[in-house]
Design a protein around this motif. Structure first.
Motif, PDB file in Angstrom:
ATOM      1  N   ILE A   1      37.091 -31.573  -9.581  1.00  0.00           N
ATOM      2  CA  ILE A   1      36.467 -30.793 -10.167  1.00  0.00           C
ATOM      3  C   ILE A   1      37.068 -30.900 -11.781  1.00  0.00           C
ATOM      4  N   THR A   2      38.378 -31.140 -11.803  1.00  0.00           N
ATOM      5  CA  THR A   2      38.957 -31.382 -13.273  1.00  0.00           C
ATOM      6  C   THR A   2      38.321 -32.565 -13.948  1.00  0.00           C
ATOM      7  N   GLU A   3      38.079 -33.779 -13.257  1.00  0.00           N
ATOM      8  CA  GLU A   3      37.684 -34.730 -13.533  1.00  0.00           C
ATOM      9  C   GLU A   3      36.024 -34.420 -14.157  1.00  0.00           C
ATOM     10  N   HIS A   4      35.249 -33.596 -13.488  1.00  0.00           N
ATOM     11  CA  HIS A   4      34.029 -33.260 -13.880  1.00  0.00           C
ATOM     12  C   HIS A   4      33.984 -32.801 -15.247  1.00  0.00           C
ATOM     13  N   PHE A   5      35.131 -31.675 -15.313  1.00  0.00           N
ATOM     14  CA  PHE A   5      35.307 -31.004 -16.595  1.00  0.00           C
ATOM     15  C   PHE A   5      35.501 -31.811 -17.785  1.00  0.00           C
ATOM     16  N   GLU A   6      36.376 -33.085 -17.621  1.00  0.00           N
ATOM     17  CA  GLU A   6      36.683 -33.791 -18.430  1.00  0.00           C
ATOM     18  C   GLU A   6      35.697 -34.671 -18.955  1.00  0.00           C
ATOM     19  N   LYS A   7      34.796 -35.066 -18.042  1.00  0.00           N
ATOM     20  CA  LYS A   7      33.225 -35.707 -18.351  1.00  0.00           C
ATOM     21  C   LYS A   7      32.581 -34.933 -19.405  1.00  0.00           C
ATOM     22  N   LYS A   8      32.143 -33.758 -18.832  1.00  0.00           N
ATOM     23  CA  LYS A   8      31.235 -32.972 -19.591  1.00  0.00           C
ATOM     24  C   LYS A   8      32.035 -32.106 -20.748  1.00  0.00           C
ATOM     25  N   MET A   9      33.319 -31.978 -20.725  1.00  0.00           N
ATOM     26  CA  MET A   9      34.011 -31.432 -22.190  1.00  0.00           C
ATOM     27  C   MET A   9      35.066 -32.406 -22.335  1.00  0.00           C
TER      28      MET A   9
ATOM     29  N   PHE B   1      39.264 -31.362 -22.232  1.00  0.00           N
ATOM     30  CA  PHE B   1      39.358 -30.292 -21.383  1.00  0.00           C
ATOM     31  C   PHE B   1      40.946 -30.410 -20.644  1.00  0.00           C
TER      32      PHE B   1
ATOM     33  N   HIS C   1      40.550 -21.918 -23.119  1.00  0.00           N
ATOM     34  CA  HIS C   1      39.158 -22.403 -22.853  1.00  0.00           C
ATOM     35  C   HIS C   1      38.424 -20.995 -22.895  1.00  0.00           C
TER      36      HIS C   1
ATOM     37  N   VAL D   1      34.438 -19.336 -21.786  1.00  0.00           N
ATOM     38  CA  VAL D   1      33.330 -19.573 -21.298  1.00  0.00           C
ATOM     39  C   VAL D   1      32.294 -18.425 -21.668  1.00  0.00           C
TER      40      VAL D   1
END
Length: 99
Positions: free
Chosen positions: A1-9, A12, A20, A22
């Motif tokens: 999940i953390t990698e997903h956030f790093e790609k999107k934001m 992060f 952070h 939201v």
């Protein structure tokens, strides 16, 4: 999940990231669990659910008030030096929320 956030934001996962926030556009049909004393999410240190999206408010005014209450809890945890700035959040009483 953390990698997903790093790609999107990007940023992060930055070591010096402090906060952070939201924003959601709807009220939550459920309420996140948070500790009644620290106001941190149950089982997740340094995560402070607040406002309408987290299930702690029912409109913009109550979300703002809940944000102030949670900001006071964050300040109490992370601000260790009194800057003599005259604390704007003097009352620690609950103002209609069942923490």
């Amino acid at each position: 999940i953390t990698e997903h956030f790093e790609k999107k934001m990007p940023g992060f996962l930055f070591e010096d990231a402090l906060l952070h926030g939201v924003e959601t556009r709807t009220s939550s049909p459920l309420r996140l669990v948070r500790n009644q004393t620290t106001l941190q999410a149950g089982g997740v240190e340094n995560l402070y659910p607040a406002g309408e999206g987290a299930g702690f408010a029912g409109g913009i005014v109550s979300a703002a008030v809940d944000g102030l209450v949670v900001a006071k809890a964050v300040k109490a945890k992370f601000l260790t030096v009194d800057g003599g700035d005259g604390d704007a959040f003097k009352s620690s009483k609950s103002i209609g929320f069942d923490y």
